[in-house]
Motif scaffolding. Structure first.
Motif, PDB file in Angstrom:
ATOM      1  N   LYS A  69      18.335  12.183  31.016  1.00 19.72           N
ATOM      2  CA  LYS A  69      18.086  11.018  30.116  1.00 19.72           C
ATOM      3  C   LYS A  69      16.632   9.862  29.964  1.00 19.72           C
ATOM      4  N   PHE A  70      16.710   8.999  28.727  1.00 25.22           N
ATOM      5  CA  PHE A  70      15.737   8.711  28.918  1.00 25.22           C
ATOM      6  C   PHE A  70      15.683   7.057  29.417  1.00 25.22           C
ATOM      7  N   VAL A  71      15.410   7.140  29.972  1.00 27.80           N
ATOM      8  CA  VAL A  71      15.121   5.093  31.196  1.00 27.80           C
ATOM      9  C   VAL A  71      13.931   4.711  31.318  1.00 27.80           C
ATOM     10  N   GLU A  72      14.147   3.764  29.815  1.00 25.86           N
ATOM     11  CA  GLU A  72      12.924   2.400  29.703  1.00 25.86           C
ATOM     12  C   GLU A  72      11.689   2.520  31.116  1.00 25.86           C
ATOM     13  N   GLN A 125       0.734  -1.196  -0.086  1.00 22.57           N
ATOM     14  CA  GLN A 125      -0.141   0.068  -0.089  1.00 22.57           C
ATOM     15  C   GLN A 125       0.898   1.007   0.072  1.00 22.57           C
ATOM     16  N   ARG A 126       2.207   0.815  -0.390  1.00 17.01           N
ATOM     17  CA  ARG A 126       3.618   1.762  -0.322  1.00 17.01           C
ATOM     18  C   ARG A 126       3.039   2.605   0.864  1.00 17.01           C
ATOM     19  N   LEU A 127       2.670   2.502   2.131  1.00 16.59           N
ATOM     20  CA  LEU A 127       3.095   3.082   3.279  1.00 16.59           C
ATOM     21  C   LEU A 127       4.339   3.027   3.866  1.00 16.59           C
ATOM     22  N   ALA A 128       4.705   4.144   4.723  1.00 17.74           N
ATOM     23  CA  ALA A 128       5.736   3.751   5.647  1.00 17.74           C
ATOM     24  C   ALA A 128       5.789   3.124   6.668  1.00 17.74           C
ATOM     25  N   ILE A 129       7.563   2.259   6.610  1.00 12.58           N
ATOM     26  CA  ILE A 129       7.280   1.382   7.431  1.00 12.58           C
ATOM     27  C   ILE A 129       8.626   1.965   8.125  1.00 12.58           C
ATOM     28  N   PHE A 130       8.274   2.498  10.106  1.00 10.07           N
ATOM     29  CA  PHE A 130       9.112   2.518  10.306  1.00 10.07           C
ATOM     30  C   PHE A 130       9.705   2.364  12.100  1.00 10.07           C
ATOM     31  N   PRO A 131      11.187   2.145  12.180  1.00 10.10           N
ATOM     32  CA  PRO A 131      11.886   1.782  12.785  1.00 10.10           C
ATOM     33  C   PRO A 131      10.644   0.828  14.547  1.00 10.10           C
ATOM     34  N   ALA A 132      11.225  -0.266  15.107  1.00 10.05           N
ATOM     35  CA  ALA A 132      10.650  -0.442  16.670  1.00 10.05           C
ATOM     36  C   ALA A 132      11.313   0.359  17.288  1.00 10.05           C
ATOM     37  N   ASP A 133      10.845   0.442  18.898  1.00 12.12           N
ATOM     38  CA  ASP A 133      11.469   1.454  19.731  1.00 12.12           C
ATOM     39  C   ASP A 133      12.809   0.972  20.090  1.00 12.12           C
ATOM     40  N   GLY A 134      13.984   1.573  19.884  1.00  7.68           N
ATOM     41  CA  GLY A 134      15.167   1.850  20.570  1.00  7.68           C
ATOM     42  C   GLY A 134      15.987   1.755  19.538  1.00  7.68           C
ATOM     43  N   LYS A 135      14.919   1.938  17.900  1.00 12.50           N
ATOM     44  CA  LYS A 135      15.736   2.055  17.151  1.00 12.50           C
ATOM     45  C   LYS A 135      16.063   3.013  16.499  1.00 12.50           C
ATOM     46  N   ALA A 187      14.585  11.051  22.294  1.00 18.44           N
ATOM     47  CA  ALA A 187      14.161   9.946  21.631  1.00 18.44           C
ATOM     48  C   ALA A 187      12.801   9.941  21.758  1.00 18.44           C
ATOM     49  N   GLY A 188      12.217  11.171  21.983  1.00 14.93           N
ATOM     50  CA  GLY A 188      10.811  11.205  20.820  1.00 14.93           C
ATOM     51  C   GLY A 188      10.212  11.783  22.191  1.00 14.93           C
ATOM     52  N   THR A 189      10.280  10.757  23.981  1.00 17.32           N
ATOM     53  CA  THR A 189       9.464  11.257  24.914  1.00 17.32           C
ATOM     54  C   THR A 189      10.422  12.899  25.304  1.00 17.32           C
ATOM     55  N   GLY A 249      15.617   8.439  17.376  1.00 13.74           N
ATOM     56  CA  GLY A 249      15.180   6.927  18.213  1.00 13.74           C
ATOM     57  C   GLY A 249      15.883   6.551  19.329  1.00 13.74           C
ATOM     58  N   ASP A 250      17.437   7.044  19.316  1.00 11.53           N
ATOM     59  CA  ASP A 250      18.150   7.430  19.980  1.00 11.53           C
ATOM     60  C   ASP A 250      18.245   6.468  21.346  1.00 11.53           C
ATOM     61  N   LYS A 251      17.827   6.213  22.218  1.00 14.34           N
ATOM     62  CA  LYS A 251      17.250   6.422  23.101  1.00 14.34           C
ATOM     63  C   LYS A 251      18.793   5.898  24.329  1.00 14.34           C
TER      64      LYS A 251
END
Length: 274
Positions: free
Chosen positions: A259-262, A92-102, A238-240, A219-221
């Protein structure tokens, strides 16, 4: 600038830029379209929100039908989070985004590119970081980096031969945006309110840090923000992100690490007390 038929140079057909975009991620735990629509009915007050969204699903979906349903509710699916929907997304020509942390892979030129400026109808007075303002602290030869400094309505692209950290010695004034990809962004002066500093790695500010501070933009956590005097309008890793009104009071105007902490989100540490 308009290129006439008599000009020897031809304007480029396209140019790639880094840009912060705002969209929402919607997680689906069912493929039952009736259940999804019922939840949308409870969640959305109208069908004209026009919110760009990413589809993140834990179960197999009829992606075409799901996209149609979301568009009917005024949502705008722009892609999926990588997983079991990848094949349908490609069809469908939709974008594919990386998973969390990638990290998102960036498109890099194969050779050194000239400065390319896209003027705005509102503001043509962009400021550009020249190659001389990049302090090359890297000892390895790697792909090129993109660095942008502009008044916000205008974007300017500068490419160099090495991925490296950028050291910027001037004050970042209100209305300016400094965007660096490929290494840490280091500012030896201050960032005024209304300015923004963005990098896909870590951000260092050795002055008063106001405005918008963004690290780990792709996205670099593991990215961090270090500020000598911390008082931003927005801070993001990282988006947060966290707005000024929600910052812990004890970190304002202090020497701070972010810093970001999961599982916790953004963690603010006063470095003098660490």
């Amino acid at each position: 600038m308009t290129v006439s038929a008599n000009d020897n140079q031809t304007a480029p057909a396209l140019a790639f830029y880094g840009k912060m975009l705002t969209f929402s991620r919607v997680q689906f735990s069912t493929s039952d379209l009736a259940a999804i629509e019922a939840q949308l009915t409870e969640t959305l007050s109208n069908k004209s929100s026009n919110i760009p969204i990413l589809i993140d699903s834990d179960v197999e979906q009829d992606l075409s039908a799901l996209v149609e349903l979301l568009w009917a509710w005024g949502l705008q699916p722009i892609g999926v989070v990588t997983g079991m929907l990848d094949a349908q997304a490609r069809e469908q020509r939709l974008a594919i985004f990386p998973a969390d942390g990638k990290r998102i892979e960036r498109i890099l030129p194969s050779k050194k590119a000239p400065i390319s400026t896209q003027p705005s109808a509102e503001n043509n007075n962009a400021e550009t970081v020249s190659a001389n303002s990049v302090d090359d602290t890297s000892t390895t030869s790697e792909p090129a980096t993109e660095t942008t400094l502009s008044n916000m309505p205008t974007e300017t692209l500068v490419s160099t031969q090495h991925i490296t950290s950028l050291i910027y010695d001037q004050m970042l004034r209100s209305g300016q945006s400094l965007n660096h990809v490929g290494g840490d962004l280091i500012l030896t002066s201050s960032i005024n309110s209304g300015a923004e500093a963005i990098t896909d790695n870590s951000l260092h500010v050795y002055g008063r840090a106001q405005g918008r501070l963004v690290a780990g933009a792709t996205g670099d956590k593991d990215a961090r923000i270090f500020c000598q005097v911390f008082n931003p309008s927005l801070v993001s890793v990282a988006g947060t992100y966290c707005l000024r009104d929600n910052l812990p009071e004890h970190v304002i105007d202090k020497s701070v690490q972010v810093k970001f902490v999961e599982g916790e989100g953004l963690v603010f540490t006063v470095m003098d007390e660490a």
